[in-house]
Design an enzyme around this catalytic site. Structure first.
Site, short mmCIF file in Angstrom:
data_model
loop_
_atom_site.label_atom_id
_atom_site.label_comp_id
_atom_site.label_asym_id
_atom_site.label_seq_id
_atom_site.Cartn_x
_atom_site.Cartn_y
_atom_site.Cartn_z
N LYS A 42 -5.54 10.83 -8.38
CA LYS A 42 -4.36 10.59 -9.21
C LYS A 42 -3.75 9.23 -8.88
CE LYS A 42 0.03 11.47 -8.76
NZ LYS A 42 0.54 10.25 -9.44
N GLU A 64 -1.77 7.82 4.79
CA GLU A 64 -1.52 6.40 5.05
C GLU A 64 -0.13 6.12 4.50
OE1 GLU A 64 -3.66 4.29 6.48
OE2 GLU A 64 -5.56 5.37 6.38
N CYS A 68 2.10 -1.98 2.63
CA CYS A 68 2.51 -1.09 3.72
C CYS A 68 2.41 -1.79 5.07
CB CYS A 68 1.68 0.18 3.70
SG CYS A 68 -0.07 -0.10 3.52
N GLU A 116 11.72 0.42 5.62
CA GLU A 116 10.72 -0.30 4.84
C GLU A 116 11.38 -0.77 3.54
OE1 GLU A 116 7.36 1.99 3.20
OE2 GLU A 116 6.11 0.36 3.92
#
Ligand code: NAI
Ligand code: MG
Length: 468
Positions: free
Chosen positions: A173, A247, A281, A378
């Site tokens: 997906k 991840e 990331c 983040e």
């Protein structure tokens, strides 16, 4: 050398050059008005296709794919890799339309790396017994794979290539804001004559993802995305026999020692945080600078920042493209406002942002304390937080002062210091005198809230295998 202009300042050459527009043509991509889900080799278009997709994947798994000799599976993967190369211009343009990244990056990074990943894992398909001697590796079954919007095609490659090489079938997906390259990839799947059902693509938002996670006939979930959703998936799968790799996010430290080659380091800092608008990331979002070179480095960094061109992702001269979505832009704006509020000093180079679309100027925060949100959370945007340190011990302590542990950078001319740092940094990847460098042969993944499991390299085969 007589007719070369000599300037007093050692700053990079003139910043005022004008560039004529150099847009890539959109005509190389043809998209349909609507796509359904790609299930069992056909386009279907009803909402409950997750179940159908899993069934198609199970059938393909049981009816031959898992039993194919590795050398045969390898042929399909090599074929996919070659077609990706052949159609790379088309896919690069599409990837920039898809998510807003500069064509320079989709053309020179995403596409070559995606093809390289298929080539690399094609090579392992018939060598699994050698990769894991005396352990009798077997495929896991049907893999459910959920990917984010920052590297739509590359993350697809990271997920599909090792899964297929090991003899699994997949239901993937893509993220809701960036489904296009995954949908056009189905064209490659057909072109490569992969047996129907080996690769299935379902679109939709988190609800489609959740349906895939909880489907009882899925044997393995591979997820790349936010830590929040990663944790929810982990809770959901606790107590089940499904294998899981996550991840997740990061807040990497990019550490510059006073003996580093500063001009190269500045390029590494720029690449570390402004590459892909900072939607990365493993972005080097916390810059740790040794105090003795602080003023000099920040001066160079600001001058370099002023040369970045922000604008049309399809223009070959654009360095920084568009922010992926309104939601992501709002998240960046919120954190930047928090940074100002908490007392950090903001610097943005003069730059004209296009009126239409979602944009954010390359940003540097100095005067940042470790407790500030911009040093902890983040941001996933083109925003750098700068901190300082005096000793290597202090650098390590500050670098590790985060919930994450995905990546880090070290800049120094001393090999011994690189090794000393690499042993102490809690990060899955440590780059030395470079940043954001990827190779399919090199495992990638995190510690702590950055997740677990490795993708890439021989390590990346393991999550897709069962051992006797
Ligand atoms: P997200 O984690 O919600 O989305 C990633 C993928 O997970 C998408 O395909 C989404 O549809 C799917 N998803 C969402 N909810 C799900 C659920 N309950 N079950 C299964 N799948 C689900 O990330 P989002 O909301 O787009 O971004 C939020 C923040 O996450 C970003 O600001 C960034 O900090 C971080 N992020 C990190 C990424 C990374 O590469 N590590 C990638 C994307 C976002
Ligand atoms: Mg989300």
């Amino acid at each position: 050398m007589t007719d070369i202009e000599r300037r007093k300042s050692a700053a990079p050459a003139p910043t005022s050059w004008d560039y004529a527009p150099a847009p890539e043509s959109r005509d190389v991509v043809t998209l349909r008005e609507r796509y359904g889900h790609y299930v069992g080799g056909e386009w279907l278009a009803t909402p409950e296709e997750v179940d159908g997709a899993v069934r198609a994947a199970r059938e393909a798994y049981a009816n031959g794919w898992s039993e194919l000799p590795g050398s045969e599976r390898a042929k399909y993967l090599f074929r996919i890799a070659r077609i990706l190369q052949e159609r790379s211009r088309e896919f690069a343009v599409l990837e920039s339309l898809n998510g807003g990244k500069p064509i320079k990056e989709s053309r020179d990074v995403d596409l070559p790396l995606a093809a390289a990943h298929f080539f690399y894992y094609a090579g392992w398909a018939d060598k699994l017994e050698y990769a894991f001697p005396n352990r009798r590796p077997k495929p896991v079954g049907v893999a459910g794979q959920i990917i984010p919007w920052n590297f739509p095609l590359l993350m697809l490659a990271w997920k599909i290539a090792p899964a297929l090489a090991c003899g699994n079938t997949v239901v993937l997906k893509p993220a809701e804001t960036t489904p296009l390259s995954a949908l056009l990839f189905c064209d490659i799947v057909r072109q490569a004559e992969l047996p129907p059902g080996v690769v299935n693509i379902v679109t939709g938002d988190g609800r489609t993802g959740a349906a895939l996670v909880t489907h009882e006939d899925v044997d393995k979930i591979a997820f790349t995305g936010s830590t929040e959703v990663g944790k929810a998936i982990q809770r959901e799968l606790a107590g089940t026999s499904k294998k899981l790799t996550l991840e997740l996010g990061g807040k990497a430290a990019n550490v510059i020692f006073d003996d580093a080659a500063l001009d190269q380091a500045v390029e590494g800092i720029i690449n570390g945080i402004y590459f892909n608008q900072g939607h990365v990331c493993c972005a080097g979002s916390r810059l740790l600078v040794q105090e003795s070179i602080y003023e000099q480095l920040i001066g160079k960094l600001k001058r370099r920042l002023a040369t970045l061109r922000v604008g049309d992702p399809l223009d070959k001269n654009s360095d920084v493209g568009a922010i992926n979505s309104k939601m992501q832009l709002e998240r960046i704006e919120e954190l930047v406002a928090a940074g100002k509020e908490e007392g950090a000093e903001i610097y943005q180079p003069p730059c004209k942002l296009p009126e239409k679309g979602y944009w954010f100027a390359p940003t540097v925060f100095t005067n940042v304390a470790q407790s500030y949100r911009i040093a902890q959370e983040e941001i996933f945007g083109p925003v750098l937080s700068v901190l300082t340190f005096r000793t290597p011990d202090e650098a390590v302590e500050k670098a590790n002062n985060t919930m994450y542990g995905l990546s880090a950078g070290v800049w120094t001319e001393k090999g011994s210091r690189i090794l000393w740092m690499a042993q102490r940094l809690h990060a899955g990847v440590v780059w030395a005198n470079t940043y954001n460098r990827f190779d399919p042969a090199s495992p990638f993944g995190g510690y702590r809230e950055s997740g677990f499991g490795r993708e890439g390299g021989r390590h990346g085969l393991e999550p897709y295998l069962e051992f006797e």
